[in-house]
Design a protein around this motif. Structure first.
Motif, PDB file in Angstrom:
ATOM      1  N   VAL A 175       1.096   1.117  -2.893  1.00 25.82           N
ATOM      2  CA  VAL A 175       0.431   2.194  -3.600  1.00 25.82           C
ATOM      3  C   VAL A 175       0.010   3.243  -2.578  1.00 25.82           C
ATOM      4  O   VAL A 175      -0.573   2.921  -1.544  1.00 25.82           O
ATOM      5  CB  VAL A 175      -0.834   1.670  -4.341  1.00 25.82           C
ATOM      6  CG1 VAL A 175      -1.570   2.805  -5.015  1.00 25.82           C
ATOM      7  CG2 VAL A 175      -0.446   0.598  -5.326  1.00 25.82           C
ATOM      8  N   HIS A 176       0.332   4.494  -2.868  1.00 21.87           N
ATOM      9  CA  HIS A 176      -0.097   5.584  -1.990  1.00 21.87           C
ATOM     10  C   HIS A 176      -1.604   5.785  -2.168  1.00 21.87           C
ATOM     11  O   HIS A 176      -2.087   6.033  -3.260  1.00 21.87           O
ATOM     12  CB  HIS A 176       0.629   6.880  -2.340  1.00 21.87           C
ATOM     13  CG  HIS A 176       2.032   6.923  -1.830  1.00 21.87           C
ATOM     14  ND1 HIS A 176       2.338   7.260  -0.541  1.00 21.87           N
ATOM     15  CD2 HIS A 176       3.202   6.655  -2.439  1.00 21.87           C
ATOM     16  CE1 HIS A 176       3.648   7.209  -0.373  1.00 21.87           C
ATOM     17  NE2 HIS A 176       4.188   6.833  -1.520  1.00 21.87           N
ATOM     18  N   THR A 177      -2.349   5.689  -1.079  1.00 23.32           N
ATOM     19  CA  THR A 177      -3.787   5.916  -1.122  1.00 23.32           C
ATOM     20  C   THR A 177      -4.142   7.286  -0.564  1.00 23.32           C
ATOM     21  O   THR A 177      -5.229   7.790  -0.812  1.00 23.32           O
ATOM     22  CB  THR A 177      -4.547   4.840  -0.331  1.00 23.32           C
ATOM     23  OG1 THR A 177      -4.070   4.840   1.025  1.00 23.32           O
ATOM     24  CG2 THR A 177      -4.343   3.473  -0.949  1.00 23.32           C
ATOM     25  N   ASP A 178      -3.252   7.851   0.183  1.00 23.01           N
ATOM     26  CA  ASP A 178      -3.436   9.171   0.765  1.00 23.01           C
ATOM     27  C   ASP A 178      -2.028   9.743   1.006  1.00 23.01           C
ATOM     28  O   ASP A 178      -1.038   9.035   0.828  1.00 23.01           O
ATOM     29  CB  ASP A 178      -4.201   9.057   2.081  1.00 23.01           C
ATOM     30  CG  ASP A 178      -4.866  10.366   2.509  1.00 23.01           C
ATOM     31  OD1 ASP A 178      -4.719  11.366   1.791  1.00 23.01           O
ATOM     32  OD2 ASP A 178      -5.530  10.364   3.550  1.00 23.01           O
TER      33      ASP A 178
END
Length: 75
Positions: free
Chosen positions: A68-71
């Motif tokens: 999951v892309h968090t930034d």
């Protein structure tokens, strides 16, 4: 055979949780493979197919990673 079919679907739901595209693609592939081989009568071939399905379940459970892309530069 039914037990393995259900196990693959449960594993699919766990591995691809919250990824509707991957969930649907995996569902279609599992159903397609079982449907394509539903008329198989050779015990040897059935055992081979069951072994393949079991191996796929293990690979899904142990080797697939959902990120999951968090930034913008972090996963």
């Amino acid at each position: 055979v039914l037990k393995l079919f259900k196990l693959l679907h449960r594993t699919r739901q766990e591995v691809f949780k919250n990824d509707t595209r991957a969930l649907e693609a995996a569902r279609q592939k599992i159903n397609e493979e079982f449907k394509n081989n539903q008329d198989e009568t050779s015990e040897e071939k059935i055992n081979q197919l069951l072994k393949i399905a079991s191996d796929v379940e293990v690979i899904l459970r142990t080797s697939v990673i959902q990120a999951v892309h968090t930034d913008s530069d972090k996963i």
